[in-house]
Design a protein around this motif. Structure first.
Motif, short mmCIF file in Angstrom:
data_model
loop_
_atom_site.label_atom_id
_atom_site.label_comp_id
_atom_site.label_asym_id
_atom_site.label_seq_id
_atom_site.Cartn_x
_atom_site.Cartn_y
_atom_site.Cartn_z
N LEU A 1 41.05 15.15 35.18
CA LEU A 1 40.53 16.00 36.25
C LEU A 1 40.50 15.25 37.58
O LEU A 1 40.79 15.83 38.63
CB LEU A 1 39.14 16.54 35.89
CG LEU A 1 39.12 17.69 34.88
CD1 LEU A 1 37.71 17.90 34.34
CD2 LEU A 1 39.66 18.97 35.51
N ASN A 2 40.16 13.97 37.54
CA ASN A 2 40.19 13.17 38.77
C ASN A 2 41.62 13.02 39.28
O ASN A 2 41.86 13.02 40.49
CB ASN A 2 39.52 11.82 38.57
CG ASN A 2 38.10 11.80 39.10
OD1 ASN A 2 37.80 12.38 40.13
ND2 ASN A 2 37.21 11.13 38.39
N SER A 3 42.58 12.90 38.37
CA SER A 3 43.98 12.87 38.78
C SER A 3 44.37 14.20 39.43
O SER A 3 45.04 14.22 40.48
CB SER A 3 44.87 12.59 37.57
OG SER A 3 46.23 12.71 37.93
N LEU A 4 43.94 15.29 38.84
CA LEU A 4 44.19 16.61 39.44
C LEU A 4 43.55 16.70 40.82
O LEU A 4 44.18 17.17 41.77
CB LEU A 4 43.67 17.72 38.52
CG LEU A 4 43.83 19.14 39.05
CD1 LEU A 4 45.28 19.49 39.31
CD2 LEU A 4 43.18 20.12 38.06
N LEU A 5 42.33 16.22 40.94
CA LEU A 5 41.63 16.24 42.22
C LEU A 5 42.40 15.44 43.27
O LEU A 5 42.58 15.90 44.41
CB LEU A 5 40.22 15.67 42.05
CG LEU A 5 39.32 15.63 43.28
CD1 LEU A 5 39.05 17.03 43.81
CD2 LEU A 5 38.02 14.92 42.94
N ALA A 6 42.87 14.27 42.90
CA ALA A 6 43.64 13.43 43.84
C ALA A 6 44.91 14.15 44.28
O ALA A 6 45.24 14.19 45.48
CB ALA A 6 43.97 12.09 43.19
N ASN A 7 45.63 14.72 43.34
CA ASN A 7 46.86 15.44 43.66
C ASN A 7 46.57 16.66 44.53
O ASN A 7 47.30 16.94 45.48
CB ASN A 7 47.58 15.85 42.37
CG ASN A 7 48.36 14.72 41.78
OD1 ASN A 7 49.45 14.41 42.22
ND2 ASN A 7 47.79 14.08 40.76
N GLU B 1 36.07 23.16 43.33
CA GLU B 1 35.80 23.55 41.94
C GLU B 1 36.13 22.43 40.96
O GLU B 1 35.38 22.21 40.00
CB GLU B 1 36.60 24.81 41.59
CG GLU B 1 36.10 26.05 42.29
CD GLU B 1 36.98 27.28 42.10
OE1 GLU B 1 36.49 28.39 42.40
OE2 GLU B 1 38.14 27.14 41.67
N VAL B 2 37.22 21.72 41.18
CA VAL B 2 37.57 20.61 40.29
C VAL B 2 36.52 19.50 40.40
O VAL B 2 36.06 18.96 39.39
CB VAL B 2 38.99 20.08 40.59
CG1 VAL B 2 39.26 18.77 39.83
CG2 VAL B 2 40.04 21.12 40.23
N ALA B 3 36.13 19.16 41.62
CA ALA B 3 35.09 18.12 41.80
C ALA B 3 33.79 18.54 41.13
O ALA B 3 33.14 17.72 40.46
CB ALA B 3 34.88 17.85 43.29
N GLU B 4 33.42 19.79 41.28
CA GLU B 4 32.18 20.27 40.66
C GLU B 4 32.29 20.29 39.13
O GLU B 4 31.31 20.06 38.43
CB GLU B 4 31.81 21.64 41.21
CG GLU B 4 31.31 21.55 42.64
CD GLU B 4 31.04 22.90 43.29
OE1 GLU B 4 31.40 23.95 42.71
OE2 GLU B 4 30.48 22.89 44.41
N ALA C 1 43.53 26.05 48.34
CA ALA C 1 43.47 24.69 47.81
C ALA C 1 42.10 24.07 48.04
O ALA C 1 41.58 23.36 47.16
CB ALA C 1 44.56 23.82 48.43
N GLN C 2 41.51 24.33 49.19
CA GLN C 2 40.20 23.77 49.49
C GLN C 2 39.17 24.25 48.47
O GLN C 2 38.34 23.46 48.00
CB GLN C 2 39.78 24.16 50.90
CG GLN C 2 38.52 23.52 51.38
CD GLN C 2 38.21 23.85 52.84
OE1 GLN C 2 38.63 24.88 53.36
NE2 GLN C 2 37.50 22.97 53.49
N THR C 3 39.24 25.51 48.09
CA THR C 3 38.34 26.03 47.07
C THR C 3 38.60 25.35 45.73
O THR C 3 37.66 24.96 45.03
CB THR C 3 38.52 27.56 46.94
OG1 THR C 3 38.19 28.16 48.19
CG2 THR C 3 37.63 28.14 45.85
N GLY C 4 39.88 25.18 45.38
CA GLY C 4 40.23 24.52 44.13
C GLY C 4 39.72 23.09 44.07
O GLY C 4 39.21 22.65 43.04
N TYR D 1 44.19 28.48 37.46
CA TYR D 1 45.00 27.73 38.44
C TYR D 1 46.48 27.78 38.09
O TYR D 1 47.33 27.99 38.95
CB TYR D 1 44.57 26.26 38.53
CG TYR D 1 43.23 26.00 39.14
CD1 TYR D 1 42.59 26.94 39.93
CD2 TYR D 1 42.59 24.80 38.92
CE1 TYR D 1 41.35 26.68 40.49
CE2 TYR D 1 41.36 24.53 39.47
CZ TYR D 1 40.74 25.47 40.25
OH TYR D 1 39.52 25.20 40.80
N ILE D 2 46.79 27.56 36.82
CA ILE D 2 48.19 27.56 36.39
C ILE D 2 48.83 28.91 36.69
O ILE D 2 49.93 28.98 37.25
CB ILE D 2 48.32 27.18 34.90
CG1 ILE D 2 47.96 25.71 34.69
CG2 ILE D 2 49.73 27.48 34.38
CD1 ILE D 2 47.85 25.28 33.23
#
Length: 158
Positions: free
Chosen positions: A22-28, A68-71, A62-65, A142-143
């Motif tokens: 999830l952190n990798s997804l957040l970074a990307n 949501e990923v961080a949360e 993307a900003q919303t995503g 998301y997908i």
């Protein structure tokens, strides 16, 4: 012998790999977002109005995503990446620096989304293995949305 559970009842040891993904997804997602801001600010030419608006739509989503990923990472009891150095160090998506061709901007956006989908599929698989329905639902949505956008951008480029 007690098993350490996080605040939502999942085993902490089982969610360790999921949090890393999830952190990798957040970074990307962060680098994708910044690329979209770049394109929104710097697009020019005959497709200016439509692409300027499209890039804004995409970075707003993307900003919303990102949030949501961080949360979700926080919900799992972990710390989301929060610095640009962490984002850059952990993203497969590269910064789009000086791009002036609008078609190239669309190609990069499509390719960035394809990279996000690849990471999301890994997250989805791991979330399934640990029965994390919250993450499964989030990432599945998301997908679906990203695949549709890839299709639309690909059609635009034809």
């Amino acid at each position: 012998m007690s098993t350490k559970l996080n605040q939502i009842g999942l085993k902490v040891k089982d969610t360790k790999a999921l949090v890393e993904q999830l952190n990798s997804l957040l970074a990307n997602y962060q680098i994708y977002y910044q690329n979209l801001r770049n394109f929104h600010w710097n697009v020019s030419g005959p497709n200016f109005f439509e692409l300027h608006a499209k890039f804004e739509e995409l970075y707003t989503t993307a900003q919303t995503g990102i949030d949501e990923v961080a949360e979700r990472i926080l919900t799992l009891g972990a710390r989301p990446y929060s610095s640009y150095s962490e984002f850059l160090d952990n993203s497969q998506i590269e910064e789009a620096k000086v791009i002036s061709d609008s078609k190239k901007m669309v190609e990069i956006t499509r390719d960035n989304l394809t990279a996000l989908i690849d990471v999301e599929r890994v997250v989805l698989e791991t979330a399934g293995e640990v029965a994390d329905e919250g993450t499964i639902t989030l990432i599945s949505d998301y997908i679906t949305a990203h695949e549709k956008t890839v299709w639309m951008l690909s059609a635009y480029l034809k």
